[in-house]
Design a protein around this motif. Structure first.
Motif, PDB file in Angstrom:
ATOM      1  N   LEU A   1      37.555  33.631  41.990  1.00  0.00           N
ATOM      2  CA  LEU A   1      36.575  32.766  42.645  1.00  0.00           C
ATOM      3  C   LEU A   1      35.546  33.550  43.458  1.00  0.00           C
ATOM      4  O   LEU A   1      34.707  32.961  44.131  1.00  0.00           O
ATOM      5  CB  LEU A   1      37.281  31.744  43.535  1.00  0.00           C
ATOM      6  N   ASP A   2      35.621  34.866  43.368  1.00  0.00           N
ATOM      7  CA  ASP A   2      34.597  35.723  43.974  1.00  0.00           C
ATOM      8  C   ASP A   2      33.652  36.160  42.860  1.00  0.00           C
ATOM      9  O   ASP A   2      34.047  36.934  41.975  1.00  0.00           O
ATOM     10  CB  ASP A   2      35.243  36.938  44.630  1.00  0.00           C
ATOM     11  N   PRO A   3      32.419  35.691  42.858  1.00  0.00           N
ATOM     12  CA  PRO A   3      31.492  36.066  41.783  1.00  0.00           C
ATOM     13  C   PRO A   3      31.349  37.577  41.614  1.00  0.00           C
ATOM     14  O   PRO A   3      31.070  38.055  40.505  1.00  0.00           O
ATOM     15  CB  PRO A   3      30.172  35.435  42.212  1.00  0.00           C
ATOM     16  N   ALA A   4      31.576  38.334  42.700  1.00  0.00           N
ATOM     17  CA  ALA A   4      31.452  39.787  42.614  1.00  0.00           C
ATOM     18  C   ALA A   4      32.562  40.414  41.773  1.00  0.00           C
ATOM     19  O   ALA A   4      32.457  41.589  41.384  1.00  0.00           O
ATOM     20  CB  ALA A   4      31.461  40.391  44.021  1.00  0.00           C
ATOM     21  N   SER A   5      33.612  39.646  41.477  1.00  0.00           N
ATOM     22  CA  SER A   5      34.707  40.156  40.652  1.00  0.00           C
ATOM     23  C   SER A   5      34.325  40.237  39.182  1.00  0.00           C
ATOM     24  O   SER A   5      35.015  40.906  38.401  1.00  0.00           O
ATOM     25  CB  SER A   5      35.938  39.249  40.796  1.00  0.00           C
ATOM     26  N   TRP A   6      33.244  39.581  38.802  1.00  0.00           N
ATOM     27  CA  TRP A   6      32.882  39.463  37.390  1.00  0.00           C
ATOM     28  C   TRP A   6      31.702  40.361  37.049  1.00  0.00           C
ATOM     29  O   TRP A   6      30.724  40.438  37.801  1.00  0.00           O
ATOM     30  CB  TRP A   6      32.526  38.012  37.060  1.00  0.00           C
ATOM     31  N   THR A   7      31.797  41.005  35.901  1.00  0.00           N
ATOM     32  CA  THR A   7      30.709  41.827  35.383  1.00  0.00           C
ATOM     33  C   THR A   7      30.183  41.207  34.089  1.00  0.00           C
ATOM     34  O   THR A   7      30.973  40.850  33.203  1.00  0.00           O
ATOM     35  CB  THR A   7      31.192  43.260  35.095  1.00  0.00           C
ATOM     36  N   LYS A   8      28.881  41.073  33.991  1.00  0.00           N
ATOM     37  CA  LYS A   8      28.254  40.507  32.794  1.00  0.00           C
ATOM     38  C   LYS A   8      27.840  41.617  31.831  1.00  0.00           C
ATOM     39  O   LYS A   8      27.242  42.612  32.242  1.00  0.00           O
ATOM     40  CB  LYS A   8      27.027  39.675  33.164  1.00  0.00           C
TER      41      LYS A   8
END
Length: 356
Positions: free
Chosen positions: A267-274
């Motif tokens: 739920l932390d957007p910073a955890s995801w890489t596009k």
């Protein structure tokens, strides 16, 4: 996932997800880290014609269940087979039809079948008779052991932060928490849809904050329309992979990939890489166009991961892509790179092969 008109300036846009984390609970999958299998299974493609936004799940009973968007956008269908190729000729049953008026009366899109805590659920999107573009996500429930029996009960709309264009709901479990991922229009933005994630407190409701994981900002995400939609989750090799579809639903439709570590706060957007580039696109060599709105399942060998998606056999479309029925369901093996990331390859050409 699908072609459609959005809430923005009457534009025509596009729109689909499920995890491989638990065989028979969120759908169909395999244990993380298991080998991919040696020989590629042979599947006839297109597998099912005129069925877009496909969902194939392998249940604990050993059967494959298939549902998808029908071109008339007026009903939810389900079929079943002991093999994936068998789905091509499996008899469909209509589980639910659009209302004559009011909510859930138009644009029945992207049904997903999930088995959660002993009950069956279908997530889908629908418009209303007053406004066919007032697309919102809804849930059906069936407590029968057999989804072809029993009663499908309407659990209502999934309430999100905004009462705005939203669709393509999917659910998965990660480290004991059930999540909902979906696509929605942020009223403050001049785009179509972003991808959101929230924890769930029941199979038909979310709890806590909804967070945006991806917004269409890259060039390949904004061709024709600025769209991120159709999320679907695959948990593997110490990571959580989330595919999504982008751009208009013509030949520009393609798939992107978000990645998070398995131990990260999802739920932390910073955890995801596009991924900076699309991972699955149209291909002139194989004559497959607009591949997207995918899910994953596992082959009959119990080892080989499979990519399930829709695509057209031609590039040029006359008129609104929403009125073109020829998005066909397709299946092909999903490969893995040496670093543990998925290798989607290219959309396979039409084939008459029959295997497994």
């Amino acid at each position: 996932m699908k072609s459609r008109r959005t809430v923005l300036k009457g534009a025509v846009g596009t729109a689909a997800g499920i995890g491989l984390a638990a065989l028979g609970t969120t759908g169909a999958a395999r244990a993380a880290g298991a080998p991919s299998g040696a020989a590629a299974p042979g599947y006839a493609n297109p597998l099912v014609r005129q069925r877009a936004d496909p969902l194939i799940m392998r249940h604990t009973d050993g059967s494959y269940y298939f549902t998808a968007t029908v071109p008339e956008y007026d009903r939810i269908v389900l079929s079943r087979s002991r093999t994936i190729n068998g789905l091509a000729k499996a008899q469909e049953k209509v589980l639910w039809r659009a209302h004559d008026s009011g909510e859930m009366a138009n644009h029945i899109w992207a049904p997903e079948l999930h088995f959660i805590d002993g009950a069956w659920y279908i997530y889908f999107a629908a418009g209303s008779s007053q406004d066919q573009w007032a697309i919102r996500p809804y849930v059906l429930e069936n407590t029968s052991a057999d989804p072809f029996r029993g009663t499908w009960t309407e659990k209502g709309r999934i309430e999100t932060q905004w009462d705005s264009f939203s669709l393509d709901a999917t659910t998965f479990v990660h480290r004991g928490t059930r999540y909902l991922a979906w696509a929605q229009h942020d009223p403050s933005q001049n785009n179509n849809t972003d991808v959101y994630l929230a924890a769930m407190d029941s199979p038909w409701s979310i709890t806590g904050p909804q967070v945006r994981l991806s917004r269409p900002e890259l060039a390949w995400e904004t061709i024709g329309f600025a769209v991120n939609e159709g999320p679907f989750v695959l948990q593997r090799n110490g990571r959580v992979f989330m595919t999504y579809s982008a751009s208009a639903t013509d030949a520009n439709y393609c798939m992107g990939l978000l990645t998070a570590r398995d131990d990260a706060d999802l739920l932390d957007p910073a955890s995801w890489t596009k991924s900076p580039e699309p991972v699955f696109t149209s291909n002139d060599t194989t004559s497959q166009y607009g591949p997207g709105h995918n899910c994953f399942t596992v082959a009959e060998d119990g080892k080989t991961d499979l990519l399930v998606y829709h695509a057209r056999q031609y590039k040029e479309i006359e008129g609104d892509p929403l009125n073109d029925p020829n998005r066909h369901t397709r299946v092909q093996p999903l490969r893995w790179n040496s670093d543990g990331t998925p290798d989607f390859g290219i959309p396979v050409a039409d084939s008459r092969r029959r295997g497994l």
